[in-house]
Design an enzyme around this catalytic site. Sequence first.
Site, mmCIF file in Angstrom:
data_model
loop_
_atom_site.group_PDB
_atom_site.id
_atom_site.type_symbol
_atom_site.label_atom_id
_atom_site.label_comp_id
_atom_site.label_asym_id
_atom_site.label_seq_id
_atom_site.Cartn_x
_atom_site.Cartn_y
_atom_site.Cartn_z
ATOM 1 N N TYR A 138 0.816 -1.230 0.000
ATOM 2 C CA TYR A 138 0.000 0.000 0.000
ATOM 3 C C TYR A 138 0.842 1.269 0.000
ATOM 4 C CZ TYR A 138 -4.258 -2.710 0.770
ATOM 5 O OH TYR A 138 -5.325 -3.567 0.626
ATOM 6 N N ASN A 142 -13.616 -3.198 3.920
ATOM 7 C CA ASN A 142 -14.499 -3.190 2.745
ATOM 8 C C ASN A 142 -14.446 -4.475 1.919
ATOM 9 O OD1 ASN A 142 -12.078 -2.738 1.505
ATOM 10 N ND2 ASN A 142 -12.709 -0.906 0.373
ATOM 11 N N HIS A 186 -10.415 -6.257 -2.387
ATOM 12 C CA HIS A 186 -9.584 -5.325 -3.162
ATOM 13 C C HIS A 186 -9.670 -5.696 -4.633
ATOM 14 C CE1 HIS A 186 -6.027 -3.024 -4.376
ATOM 15 N NE2 HIS A 186 -5.680 -4.108 -5.072
ATOM 16 N N GLU A 237 0.718 -5.874 -8.606
ATOM 17 C CA GLU A 237 0.131 -6.520 -7.425
ATOM 18 C C GLU A 237 0.151 -8.046 -7.553
ATOM 19 O OE1 GLU A 237 -2.741 -2.683 -6.471
ATOM 20 O OE2 GLU A 237 -3.672 -4.553 -7.144
HETATM 21 P P1 CMP Z 1 -8.571 -0.542 -1.491
HETATM 22 O O1 CMP Z 1 -8.868 0.387 -2.631
HETATM 23 O O2 CMP Z 1 -8.685 -1.989 -1.687
HETATM 24 O O3 CMP Z 1 -7.077 -0.201 -0.962
HETATM 25 C C1 CMP Z 1 -6.852 0.955 -0.186
HETATM 26 C C2 CMP Z 1 -7.811 0.937 0.972
HETATM 27 O O4 CMP Z 1 -7.732 2.011 1.890
HETATM 28 C C3 CMP Z 1 -9.228 1.038 0.430
HETATM 29 O O5 CMP Z 1 -9.529 -0.143 -0.259
HETATM 30 C C4 CMP Z 1 -10.007 1.276 1.726
HETATM 31 O O6 CMP Z 1 -10.324 0.078 2.387
HETATM 32 C C5 CMP Z 1 -8.984 2.025 2.602
HETATM 33 N N1 CMP Z 1 -9.423 3.390 2.868
HETATM 34 C C6 CMP Z 1 -9.727 3.894 4.087
HETATM 35 N N2 CMP Z 1 -10.096 5.177 3.992
HETATM 36 C C7 CMP Z 1 -10.034 5.512 2.684
HETATM 37 C C8 CMP Z 1 -10.315 6.718 1.951
HETATM 38 N N3 CMP Z 1 -10.720 7.836 2.550
HETATM 39 N N4 CMP Z 1 -10.143 6.682 0.608
HETATM 40 C C9 CMP Z 1 -9.714 5.560 -0.021
HETATM 41 N N5 CMP Z 1 -9.434 4.403 0.626
HETATM 42 C C10 CMP Z 1 -9.600 4.368 1.965
#
Ligand code: CMP
Length: 138
Positions: free
Chosen positions: A51, A114, A117, A128
């Site tokens: 990340y 969530n 991914h 990735e």
């Molecule tokens: P994902 O896109 O899989 O990978 C980055 C993760 O950061 C994203 O999912 C969310 O679960 C987490 N995240 C938490 N807060 C935010 C935000 N404000 N914007 C984007 N991603 C976020």
Amino acid sequence: MKNNKTFTMIKPDAMQNGYAGLILAEIEKAGFKIIEMKMTYLSKESAQEFYKIHKGKPFFNDLIHYMTSGPIIAAVLEKDNAVSDFRKLIGNTNPKEAEVGTIRNMYAQSIDANAIHGSDSDENAEIESHFHFSNEKN
Ligand code: CMP
């Protein structure tokens, strides 16, 4: 790897809640072929590396803490227009905004937890996938 492959992780909340099988079924029903898959854990260091584009953002530390809180399933998926079709299938990053019928609408808890991914570009799908699977066929 262009246009026809994407990378996914089923995240710790979905694993903990017993949704892994249901989510994999949705993925296959939508026409994606699973070409690589493993259950694994992210160490703090590997999560920070995976990340790194989010380093410095306000949610970074929570994201690393959460992604290292339990097992994940990592997989490489194949389908025409894999990246964009998969992002449609999983729905908005924030499950409150995810369309009805999307995986995050059905199985996600919050913007952090969530459920799943999906890579956001062909280039990131390749990076990735190689992060988790070194196999040349990716
Ligand atoms: P994902 O896109 O899989 O990978 C980055 C993760 O950061 C994203 O999912 C969310 O679960 C987490 N995240 C938490 N807060 C935010 C935000 N404000 N914007 C984007 N991603 C976020």
